[in-house]
Scaffold this motif. Structure first.
Motif, PDB file in Angstrom:
ATOM      1  N   TYR A 116      41.693  62.553  17.512  1.00 27.59           N
ATOM      2  CA  TYR A 116      40.888  62.657  18.725  1.00 27.59           C
ATOM      3  C   TYR A 116      41.653  62.182  19.956  1.00 27.59           C
ATOM      4  CZ  TYR A 116      36.881  63.756  15.789  1.00 27.59           C
ATOM      5  OH  TYR A 116      36.023  64.366  14.900  1.00 27.59           O
ATOM      6  N   ASP A 117      42.516  61.176  19.784  1.00 26.73           N
ATOM      7  CA  ASP A 117      43.380  60.765  20.891  1.00 26.73           C
ATOM      8  C   ASP A 117      44.259  61.932  21.336  1.00 26.73           C
ATOM      9  OD1 ASP A 117      42.621  57.997  21.045  1.00 26.73           O
ATOM     10  OD2 ASP A 117      43.794  57.632  19.238  1.00 26.73           O
ATOM     11  N   GLN A 151      42.120  64.723  23.090  1.00 27.69           N
ATOM     12  CA  GLN A 151      41.638  64.264  24.393  1.00 27.69           C
ATOM     13  C   GLN A 151      42.786  64.144  25.390  1.00 27.69           C
ATOM     14  OE1 GLN A 151      38.677  63.865  25.594  1.00 27.69           O
ATOM     15  NE2 GLN A 151      37.270  63.620  23.866  1.00 27.69           N
ATOM     16  N   LYS A 156      42.912  52.699  25.287  1.00 28.04           N
ATOM     17  CA  LYS A 156      41.884  53.254  24.404  1.00 28.04           C
ATOM     18  C   LYS A 156      40.691  53.785  25.191  1.00 28.04           C
ATOM     19  CE  LYS A 156      43.211  50.167  20.611  1.00 28.04           C
ATOM     20  NZ  LYS A 156      44.080  51.187  19.997  1.00 28.04           N
ATOM     21  N   TYR A 176      40.167  57.050  25.720  1.00 24.88           N
ATOM     22  CA  TYR A 176      39.762  58.399  25.319  1.00 24.88           C
ATOM     23  C   TYR A 176      38.631  58.352  24.286  1.00 24.88           C
ATOM     24  CZ  TYR A 176      43.769  60.385  27.757  1.00 24.88           C
ATOM     25  OH  TYR A 176      44.661  60.769  28.724  1.00 24.88           O
ATOM     26  N   PRO A 177      37.571  59.147  24.484  1.00 24.58           N
ATOM     27  CA  PRO A 177      36.466  59.195  23.520  1.00 24.58           C
ATOM     28  C   PRO A 177      36.952  59.707  22.163  1.00 24.58           C
ATOM     29  CG  PRO A 177      35.864  60.257  25.590  1.00 24.58           C
ATOM     30  CD  PRO A 177      37.333  60.027  25.646  1.00 24.58           C
ATOM     31  N   GLN A 178      36.385  59.210  21.103  1.00 24.93           N
ATOM     32  CA  GLN A 178      36.756  59.646  19.759  1.00 24.93           C
ATOM     33  C   GLN A 178      35.866  60.810  19.323  1.00 24.93           C
ATOM     34  OE1 GLN A 178      39.657  58.199  18.058  1.00 24.93           O
ATOM     35  NE2 GLN A 178      39.733  57.882  20.271  1.00 24.93           N
ATOM     36  N   GLU A 179      35.988  61.888  20.056  1.00 25.22           N
ATOM     37  CA  GLU A 179      35.234  63.110  19.790  1.00 25.22           C
ATOM     38  C   GLU A 179      35.979  64.271  20.411  1.00 25.22           C
ATOM     39  OE1 GLU A 179      32.326  62.734  23.709  1.00 25.22           O
ATOM     40  OE2 GLU A 179      31.609  62.063  21.760  1.00 25.22           O
ATOM     41  N   PRO A 207      36.710  67.158  22.988  1.00 22.42           N
ATOM     42  CA  PRO A 207      36.354  67.309  24.406  1.00 22.42           C
ATOM     43  C   PRO A 207      35.541  68.580  24.635  1.00 22.42           C
ATOM     44  CG  PRO A 207      38.615  67.998  24.045  1.00 22.42           C
ATOM     45  CD  PRO A 207      38.136  67.430  22.736  1.00 22.42           C
TER      46      PRO A 207
END
Length: 417
Positions: free
Chosen positions: A341-342, A345, A403, A405-408, A410
């Motif tokens: 996810y990083d 994103q 950290k 960036y959302p872990q999902e 985009p």
């Protein structure tokens, strides 16, 4: 069981992302003229993902040569495989000029580089032979090796000591089988940017009996004083028994070639099934490649501009503390740490908020927890492109380290990718 049933539940390690990746992270559509800036999703981006090393793709003289040849010959000419009815003076001329440029007796054209490499390995190696190859060899080499019944020994990437060890194993094996040994490696490794240790491996011929096959897809046109490739760069072309490259990178075209002694290529011309049973390379492609080779030979300023951009970009990245590994070629891998996810994103952020388009590499291509942003500088890029990209990379690295960036996955235009 229906052979297609497995497709419903398992698409493979990369295909598992198929529902979320199409059109953005996989199979993106770049629009407009090929160059340093193109449109993606309707917005201009700085493009770092094209192997147009010398910027030939849209030079006016290249476009004219392509258009003139298409108008004169059409795409059908010549019809048939070269062995039967598809040969021409121009095909043979291109082969002669390629051989002269890289310094071999002869050269042989392929319709596609990938196909050519797979088929060449299949034609060269039998069940009594042994292949010794680099662990980070390109997929076309690996797929060629999958086709053959030969014994295979892999050595650690660019590790000459381990190559020596595997050659000893291979030598012991051919004493039993009566076969020969082929060593396969790359001139420039397309992921890391490292030069293959061609000269050091070739020196092992003093100790073992083997032939050396070098895939120089990323080195032809970029490496060496005249752009003749890794053999020229390392001063060991005479030690390379079979030299391979593609037109799809520095030549900005399609097709590929092998260069070697006449006796080797005479055998391959009559035994490479992918060429014996395939239609000849269309004449407009051949004529366009002749023009590209002419510019490669006569326009050294294109290669000089490429290397100006390479040095400016790589030095700038290192000055800002980025890890670009041990690259000593134009291929520039920017290494970071983070999860899937990083990676997505970060890539999305670069494309949408900083207008920088580059390829992202994650697991399973590289180990989990690692991210590589792979940058390909070309002669078409400008100092402004480089400066804007350095600023963008600095900004997204800070977000990654904090950290943020959302872990999902985009969203693109309000739609979840």
């Amino acid at each position: 069981m229906d052979i297609f049933a497995k497709f419903e539940n398992k698409l493979g390690p990369i295909g598992d992302y198929a529902e979320k990746a199409p059109g953005y992270f996989a199979f993106p559509k770049l629009e407009g003229e090929i160059g340093n800036r193109m449109k993606f999703h309707g917005k201009e981006k700085i493009i770092w993902s094209l192997n147009n090393y010398l910027g030939l793709a849209n030079l006016p003289e290249i476009r004219k040569a392509d258009a003139d040849a298409a108008a004169r010959y059409g795409l059908a000419t010549p019809m048939g495989a070269r062995m039967m009815s598809g040969n021409s003076d121009n095909h043979e001329r291109l082969e002669r000029e390629l051989a002269a440029f890289v310094g071999t007796e002869d050269a042989m054209l392929f319709n596609y580089g990938y196909q050519g490499m797979v088929s060449a390995i299949d034609s060269l190696c039998g069940r009594h032979d042994v292949v010794v190859y680099d662990a980070e060899s390109h997929a076309c080499i690996i797929d060629g090796l999958r086709m053959i019944p030969s014994h295979r020994y892999v050595y650690k990437h660019n590790n000459v000591e381990d190559c020596d060890k595997q050659l000893q194993r291979a030598t012991d094996m051919v004493k039993k089988t009566g076969g020969g040994i082929l060593v396969i490696t790359e001139g420039v490794f397309g992921m890391s940017g490292n030069q293959g240790k061609i000269k050091e491996i070739a020196a092992l011929k003093d100790k073992y009996e083997f032939r050396l096959f070098v895939d120089d897809a990323h080195g032809f046109g970029t490496m060496g004083k005249t752009g003749a490739g890794i053999g020229e760069e390392q001063g060991c072309m005479d030690k390379i028994d079979i030299y391979f490259s593609t037109f799809a990178k520095s030549m900005a075209s399609i097709g590929g070639f092998l260069a070697a002694d006449k006796k080797i290529l005479t055998y391959l011309r009559y035994n490479m099934r992918s060429q014996v049973f395939a239609k000849s390379l269309p004449m407009p492609i051949v004529m366009g490649n002749l023009k590209r080779l002419e510019l490669l030979r006569t326009r050294p300023e294109l290669r000089e501009k490429l290397w100006h951009n390479v040095r400016r970009l790589q030095n700038g990245l290192k000055a800002k503390g980025f890890n670009i590994g041990t690259t000593n070629t134009p291929v520039t891998p920017v290494q970071m740490h983070g999860g899937l996810y990083d990676a997505v994103q970060l890539t999305y952020d670069l494309r949408e908020n900083y207008d920088v388009f580059c390829s992202v590499v994650v697991y399973p291509v590289i180990p989990k927890g690692q991210i590589i942003l792979r940058i390909i500088p070309t002669a078409a890029h400008t100092d402004q492109d480089i400066d804007e990209t350095l600023a963008a990379f600095t900004a997204v690295r800070e977000k990654l380290e904090k950290k943020l960036y959302p872990q999902e996955m985009p969203q693109v235009n309000g739609v979840l990718v």
